[in-house]
Design a protein around this motif. Structure first.
Motif, short mmCIF file in Angstrom:
data_model
loop_
_atom_site.label_atom_id
_atom_site.label_comp_id
_atom_site.label_asym_id
_atom_site.label_seq_id
_atom_site.Cartn_x
_atom_site.Cartn_y
_atom_site.Cartn_z
N THR A 1 36.99 31.46 42.66
CA THR A 1 35.75 31.08 41.81
C THR A 1 34.64 30.83 42.57
OG1 THR A 1 37.02 30.68 39.42
CG2 THR A 1 34.94 29.62 40.24
N ARG B 1 35.93 38.80 39.88
CA ARG B 1 37.54 39.45 39.32
C ARG B 1 37.28 41.01 39.87
NH1 ARG B 1 42.91 39.43 38.08
NH2 ARG B 1 43.28 41.50 37.91
N ASN B 2 38.07 41.01 41.19
CA ASN B 2 38.40 43.05 41.94
C ASN B 2 39.50 43.63 41.62
OD1 ASN B 2 38.00 44.27 44.17
ND2 ASN B 2 39.14 43.14 46.11
N ASP B 3 39.09 44.61 40.62
CA ASP B 3 39.69 45.44 40.10
C ASP B 3 39.90 47.37 41.09
OD1 ASP B 3 41.27 43.78 38.92
OD2 ASP B 3 39.62 44.01 36.18
N SER C 1 32.44 33.76 38.80
CA SER C 1 33.64 34.18 38.38
C SER C 1 34.22 35.40 38.97
CB SER C 1 34.75 34.31 37.11
OG SER C 1 34.73 32.85 37.45
N ARG D 1 35.09 45.85 39.64
CA ARG D 1 34.57 44.79 40.12
C ARG D 1 33.38 43.57 39.27
NH1 ARG D 1 33.18 47.86 44.99
NH2 ARG D 1 34.45 47.46 46.75
N GLN D 2 34.36 42.56 38.54
CA GLN D 2 33.51 41.75 37.17
C GLN D 2 33.01 40.66 38.37
OE1 GLN D 2 36.41 42.04 34.17
NE2 GLN D 2 37.12 44.29 34.70
N SER E 1 43.26 40.45 41.45
CA SER E 1 42.89 39.01 42.31
C SER E 1 41.77 38.61 41.73
CB SER E 1 43.41 38.52 43.73
OG SER E 1 42.52 38.55 44.24
N SER E 2 41.03 36.84 41.61
CA SER E 2 39.86 36.75 41.18
C SER E 2 39.80 35.74 41.87
CB SER E 2 39.93 36.13 39.73
OG SER E 2 40.16 37.45 39.01
#
Length: 564
Positions: free
Chosen positions: A322, A202-204, A200, A180-181, A319-320
């Motif tokens: 904001t 980002r879920n990896d 922002s 996760r970022q 996906s991402s």
């Protein structure tokens, strides 16, 4: 005798009003003493909202009663943390902001155009962290493993300086072992006190991630000792609350004592919430269409909190998204705040006399744009007010002239009836009716001028545009008392000559004459505590009144009412 009663009542009303203001200040709860701590330390965290406290579009009603987690309160101690040595410093044309990577929070904001004192080069630090008090804005994300306002971020560099005419973005980065970022980015615009804040996300990771953005303004109560007497400065929470489903809103505020008694917890669409410090405000502003939860409450450790918790956002795997909000940190500039967020300009609160104070400030502001001096603007507005009410003033002085003309007959009635006040009053009423004049006609100009006086008091008290506004020579701040008491003395002298010119003493008994003789001295001493801009208004008003009085009495001589 009747002609003097209303001026006395009006003067007592003025004194009573400001004594009431001073009493309210004295009765406000004193700040609780905070244990001293090193300057680099600050209470880092209080109540982190739980994810369940975040409203969502689908089930905001179900979440409206969800409680807030009380992490810090379990120990009963005030949590502390050492501020990071690699604090990020952002300098724009209007502010210097300090962002602590430990939490990515705004821990200090200096307003470069607003010095602490009129003759100082030290900018006012609206947000700050100190030995005994703090005023900070904290923000973060809620969700499983999400970075709250306690986690460490990584900054690209420690110094940012805005170039002329250009915006500035300051990113802070966070990642976890699951992929996760989050990039937390502050946005600064030239000439603006609005700070944008974007997450922002980002879920990896291997599973979806439910997150919600929140912000909180956390502060201790400011020390009000050493303030100006009869000038009550508001410190506390303020918010723009939705009244009904039709989209009507209202401005509300609560001092710290009221927050103790009536904590706030509502769910609504849009609005804003923050903390005010007299001329300044730090406010959290969510997107206007977003459902948010607004909480104002005492901290479980120290100080007070205002929280805004945004909607939940579902971030699918790979996906991402904001999440955005804004923060206003700066002066309550009336012409700019309405463009920032609806209702934000209402934080300039003139109270019950807002319908009079707002146009009064508007006129003064227009005049100031031409003359470029707030003192001159006050003088010109005073002249305009006296011109508008000239006819009422003429009625007042005509009534005084008639009272002076009939003074021997009034004295004869007093001598004739002695202690029989009922017959004396009836005889005077018969005289007034026969001669066709009303002894109370002279009261109307004072009755009209009194609310203008109070309205201008609130304008000087609430309008940051007049903060530290110089006039000339020794007056460097029209919102502060005259340091050498020159204006109060001039006011007292002008009031004395106005009384002599009116000749009211001819219609008074000895006791009333003594009271009237003492009024210029008493009010001059009382006005030494008032903002010099307000005393300037009253002094100029007296001077114009003396000129009008002299002119009108010259006219009345031709009618047989003037001095012989």
């Amino acid at each position: 005798m009747e002609s003097i009663r209303f001026p006395l009542i009006a003067a007592l009303a003025v004194v009573g009003f400001f004594m009431y203001q001073a009493w309210k200040t004295d009765q406000s709860p004193a700040p609780e003493p905070q244990s001293p701590s090193p300057i680099e330390q600050i209470a880092a965290d209080d109540d982190v909202p739980s994810l369940d406290a975040s409203p969502s579009v689908a089930n905001s009603a179900d979440d409206s009663n969800a409680g807030l987690a009380d992490e810090a309160g379990e120990t009963g101690q005030s949590p502390r943390m050492t501020a990071s040595t690699d604090t990020v410093v952002v300098t724009t044309d209007v502010m210097r902001a300090f962002i602590d990577p430990q939490g990515g929070n705004l821990v200090r904001v200096e307003l470069l155009n607003y010095p602490v004192e009129a003759d100082s080069d030290t900018p006012l630090a609206l947000l700050h962290q100190g030995n005994r008090s703090f005023f900070v804005v904290q923000s973060g994300l809620l969700g499983e493993g999400a970075p709250t306002h306690k986690v460490a971020y990584r900054a690209d560099r420690s110094r940012y300086t805005m170039q002329p005419g250009q915006s500035l973005s300051v990113p802070l980065r966070w990642t976890d072992a699951d992929g996760r970022q989050v990039t937390k980015t502050y946005h600064f615009e030239p000439g603006r006190y609005v700070v944008g804040l974007d997450y922002s996300v980002r879920n990896d990771a291997a599973t979806p991630w439910s997150v919600s953005a929140y912000g909180q303004v956390w502060r201790t109560e400011a020390d009000s000792s050493g303030g100006t007497p009869f000038v009550r400065q508001f410190d506390g929470a303020a918010w723009y609350e939705q009244k009904d489903a039709e989209g009507k809103y209202r401005f509300r505020k609560a001092d710290f004592g009221k927050i103790d008694d009536e904590p706030l917890d509502v769910t609504q669409t849009g609005g804003w919430a923050g903390m005010m410090q007299h001329y300044f405000i730090a406010a959290l502003i969510p997107p206007a269409e977003q459902t948010v939860r607004l909480v104002t409450k005492p901290s479980s450790t120290q100080g007070y909190l205002t929280q805004l918790i945004g909607e939940k956002a579902e971030v699918a795997v790979g996906s991402s998204t904001t999440l955005s909000q804004r923060i206003y940190i700066g002066p309550k500039l009336q012409k700019r705040m309405e463009d920032v967020a609806p209702g934000l300009q209402l934080s300039v609160d003139y109270g019950l006399l807002t319908p009079l104070s707002e146009p009064l400030f508007w006129i003064m502001d227009k005049v100031h744009s031409v003359v470029r001096n707030w003192g001159l603007a006050i003088i010109l507005v005073t002249l305009a007010i006296k011109l508008v009410f000239y006819k009422l003033s003429e009625a007042q002085y005509r009534s005084m002239a008639k009272m002076r003309k009939f003074a021997p007959r009034i004295q004869s009635i007093k001598d004739r009836y002695g202690d029989d006040r009922q017959k004396m009053q009836q005889a005077m009423m018969d005289l007034y009716k026969k001669e066709g004049f009303n002894p109370f006609a002279g009261c109307w100009p004072m009755l009209v001028q009194f609310p203008v006086f109070i309205a201008l008091y609130w304008v000087l008290l609430e309008s940051v545009e007049l903060r530290q506004a110089p006039f000339f020579l020794w007056i460097h701040d029209l919102s502060a008392p005259d340091p050498f008491f020159v204006l109060p003395v001039l006011f007292g002298i002008s009031m004395f000559f106005q009384q002599k010119l009116s000749g009211q003493a001819m219609t008074m008994d000895p006791m009333q004459q003594k009271i009237m003789s003492a009024m210029p001295i008493g009010l001059a001493a009382f006005f030494t505590f008032f903002p010099s801009g307000l005393v300037l208004y009253w002094f100029v008003s007296n001077l114009v009144g003396i000129a009008q009085q002299w002119y009108i009495y010259r006219k009345l001589e031709h009618e047989g009412l003037g001095r012989k």
